[in-house]
Design a protein around this motif. Structure first.
Motif, short mmCIF file in Angstrom:
data_model
loop_
_atom_site.label_atom_id
_atom_site.label_comp_id
_atom_site.label_asym_id
_atom_site.label_seq_id
_atom_site.Cartn_x
_atom_site.Cartn_y
_atom_site.Cartn_z
N ILE A 1 42.00 36.46 47.78
CA ILE A 1 41.02 37.54 47.74
C ILE A 1 40.33 37.48 46.40
N LEU A 2 39.00 37.52 46.41
CA LEU A 2 38.22 37.58 45.18
C LEU A 2 37.42 38.88 45.19
N VAL A 3 37.65 39.72 44.19
CA VAL A 3 36.89 40.96 44.03
C VAL A 3 35.93 40.76 42.87
N ASN A 4 34.64 40.83 43.14
CA ASN A 4 33.65 40.80 42.07
C ASN A 4 33.18 42.23 41.86
N PRO A 32 36.70 51.59 33.71
CA PRO A 32 36.33 50.36 34.41
C PRO A 32 37.51 49.63 35.02
N THR A 33 37.26 48.98 36.12
CA THR A 33 38.28 48.15 36.76
C THR A 33 38.55 46.94 35.87
N PRO A 34 39.81 46.69 35.51
CA PRO A 34 40.12 45.57 34.61
C PRO A 34 40.01 44.22 35.32
N ILE A 35 39.99 43.18 34.52
CA ILE A 35 40.00 41.81 35.03
C ILE A 35 41.43 41.30 35.00
N PHE A 36 41.95 40.87 36.14
CA PHE A 36 43.32 40.36 36.19
C PHE A 36 43.54 39.63 37.51
N GLN A 37 44.70 39.04 37.64
CA GLN A 37 45.08 38.42 38.91
C GLN A 37 46.49 38.89 39.29
N ALA A 38 46.77 38.88 40.58
CA ALA A 38 48.06 39.34 41.08
C ALA A 38 48.34 38.64 42.40
N GLN A 39 49.46 38.99 43.01
CA GLN A 39 49.85 38.45 44.31
C GLN A 39 49.98 39.61 45.30
N ALA A 140 43.09 41.17 58.68
CA ALA A 140 42.83 39.77 58.33
C ALA A 140 44.00 39.18 57.54
N LEU A 141 44.58 39.98 56.65
CA LEU A 141 45.71 39.49 55.85
C LEU A 141 46.97 39.31 56.70
N LEU A 142 47.11 40.13 57.73
CA LEU A 142 48.29 40.05 58.59
C LEU A 142 48.11 39.08 59.75
N ASP A 143 47.01 38.35 59.73
CA ASP A 143 46.67 37.46 60.85
C ASP A 143 47.79 36.47 61.16
N ARG A 144 48.49 36.02 60.12
CA ARG A 144 49.55 35.03 60.34
C ARG A 144 50.94 35.64 60.39
N THR A 145 51.01 36.96 60.34
CA THR A 145 52.30 37.64 60.45
C THR A 145 52.57 37.92 61.92
N ASP A 168 53.22 37.16 55.75
CA ASP A 168 53.96 35.95 56.05
C ASP A 168 54.11 35.08 54.81
N ALA A 169 53.09 35.12 53.93
CA ALA A 169 53.13 34.41 52.65
C ALA A 169 52.26 35.18 51.67
N PRO A 170 52.62 35.22 50.38
CA PRO A 170 51.82 35.94 49.40
C PRO A 170 50.39 35.39 49.32
N VAL A 171 49.46 36.27 49.04
CA VAL A 171 48.05 35.89 48.91
C VAL A 171 47.58 36.25 47.50
N PRO A 172 47.05 35.28 46.75
CA PRO A 172 46.57 35.61 45.41
C PRO A 172 45.31 36.48 45.48
N VAL A 173 45.21 37.41 44.54
CA VAL A 173 44.03 38.25 44.45
C VAL A 173 43.52 38.17 43.02
N TYR A 174 42.21 37.97 42.88
CA TYR A 174 41.57 37.86 41.57
C TYR A 174 40.55 38.99 41.44
N ILE A 175 40.74 39.82 40.43
CA ILE A 175 39.80 40.89 40.15
C ILE A 175 38.91 40.38 39.02
N ALA A 176 37.65 40.11 39.31
CA ALA A 176 36.75 39.45 38.37
C ALA A 176 35.51 40.31 38.12
N TYR A 177 34.67 39.82 37.22
CA TYR A 177 33.43 40.52 36.88
C TYR A 177 32.37 39.46 36.61
#
Length: 211
Positions: A1-4, A32-39, A140-145, A168-177
């Protein structure tokens, strides 16, 4: 997931292909929403809202003290030294939030304030990312569960029962600007610098040149 956050947009990608796009509401200029990444490891449906003290102090504490009936109707409670909001139509997290532990306590979640998605500039939150058609993203994220589809998601939400479903498996998420990004057609999309971060980058660049 990419959040701009500059584009007020979230996209879901798999194998270099965009699988979906969602409008989002991001943090106010004062929060403001910070810039970071998570799972992302799961989805919580009908979540409780564990209210941060900084937000509770704005008006929720006053409501519980001065207007207890209204506070109860809004789902606010004070339990074990913490302010919380029960699941329901008015819950600030809406009908779902993503399980994505991070040091900022910022999450992607639903919202009851759906009218905000019709606005062009959507900077209204305390920092979290509110997602338009949040249940669509969850599906959409649970599509493979195994066993999960939109009908089952809707049924769980309708039950008002709080449940966390592991992916079913972790999905990386990137909060960007990004105030500029490719549009996929050989051109570039530009977005307003609502957080004035480009100004800081320009200043850093000039300082480096002077050195």
């Amino acid at each position: 997931i990419l959040v701009n956050t500059a584009a007020f947009e979230a996209t879901l990608w798999e194998g270099g292909k965009m699988m979906g796009r969602w409008s989002v509401v991001v943090g106010k200029t004062k929060s403001p929403t910070p810039i970071f990444q998570a799972q992302v490891t799961g989805v919580t449906f009908n979540p409780w809202w564990e209210i941060p003290d900084s937000i509770a102090s704005e008006n929720i504490v006053r409501m519980l003290t001065r207007q207890p009936t209204r506070a109860v109707q809004s789902g606010y409670v004070f339990e074990n030294g913490h302010y919380r909001q029960r699941p329901g139509p008015g819950n600030a997290l809406g009908r779902m939030k993503l399980v994505m532990p991070n040091r900022f306590n910022v999450y992607l979640h639903d919202t009851p304030s759906q009218g905000l998605f019709s606005l062009e500039v959507r900077a209204f939150s305390h920092g979290c990312v509110r997602v338009g058609d949040a249940l669509g993203l969850a599906t959409a994220l649970l599509d493979r569960t195994p066993g999960w589809n939109r009908a089952k998601v809707d049924a769980l939400v309708a039950s008002r029962r709080t449940q966390t479903v592991a992916l079913d498996a972790p999905v990386p998420v990137y909060i960007a600007y990004f105030t500029a990004e490719p549009d996929g057609m050989g051109s570039v999309r530009y977005f307003p610098d609502i957080y004035r971060r480009d100004v800081g980058l320009a200043g850093s660049s000039r300082a480096a040149e002077c050195d």
